[in-house]
Enzyme design. Structure first.
Site, PDB file in Angstrom:
ATOM      1  N   GLY A 124      31.904  -1.897  79.363  1.00 53.32           N
ATOM      2  CA  GLY A 124      31.599  -3.301  79.104  1.00 53.32           C
ATOM      3  C   GLY A 124      32.330  -4.245  80.040  1.00 53.32           C
ATOM      4  N   ASP A 125      33.555  -3.899  80.404  1.00 54.76           N
ATOM      5  CA  ASP A 125      34.336  -4.702  81.344  1.00 54.76           C
ATOM      6  C   ASP A 125      33.590  -4.824  82.675  1.00 54.76           C
ATOM      7  OD1 ASP A 125      36.816  -5.963  82.459  1.00 54.76           O
ATOM      8  OD2 ASP A 125      36.911  -4.095  83.595  1.00 54.76           O
ATOM      9  N   ALA A 126      33.084  -3.700  83.168  1.00 55.34           N
ATOM     10  CA  ALA A 126      32.363  -3.704  84.445  1.00 55.34           C
ATOM     11  C   ALA A 126      31.041  -4.460  84.346  1.00 55.34           C
ATOM     12  CB  ALA A 126      32.123  -2.269  84.901  1.00 55.34           C
TER      13      ALA A 126
END
Length: 144
Positions: free
Chosen positions: A32-34
């Protein structure tokens, strides 16, 4: 179109069916960060060609933990029960690291948001993912 894109990605990356419900909250936050950063960078670049340093500063201001915490706060009333449960799992996950310039509360809320983004991405719910990011940014005044 969404199903076709997912099929192309699955074929190109040689991945099989994914059930994001089986992933740990930190694994969801990892992807999700990416995904969130890619969405933010896409938004920043689409505003027109400016110096890369300025684009980086704008992107960094929107992906830091404090901004992500603000975004999820703005979205709370829009989340389904399932989305809220995914967010809470991510928020409550015990991580051994923490952002250098964030409060613990903001960091955990940001991890929850990233887990939700990762969950929606892995489930192929791109329309819902984009809807939530758009609505959150709009409520934060990023589309003014």
């Amino acid at each position: 179109m969404e199903d076709q894109m997912r099929a192309w990605m699955d074929q190109a990356l040689q991945i099989g069916p994914v059930d994001a419900r089986t992933y740990s909250p930190l694994a969801l936050a990892y992807i999700g960060d990416a995904v969130y950063e890619l969405l933010i960078r896409t938004r920043v670049v689409s505003r027109g060609s400016v110096q890369v340093n300025k684009m980086h500063k704008k992107s960094a201001s929107l992906v830091k933990a404090e901004a992500q915490a603000d975004l999820i706060k703005a979205l709370m009333d829009e989340l389904t029960e399932e989305e809220l449960a995914v967010y809470k799992r991510g928020r409550n996950a015990k991580s051994v690291t923490m952002a250098r310039h964030a409060t613990m509360t903001d960091y955990r809320m940001a991890t929850g948001l990233e887990a939700l983004v990762g969950y929606l991405y892995l489930q192929g719910e791109y329309k819902r993912l984009l809807e939530l990011v758009h609505d959150g940014l709009e409520k934060m005044g990023e589309f003014a």
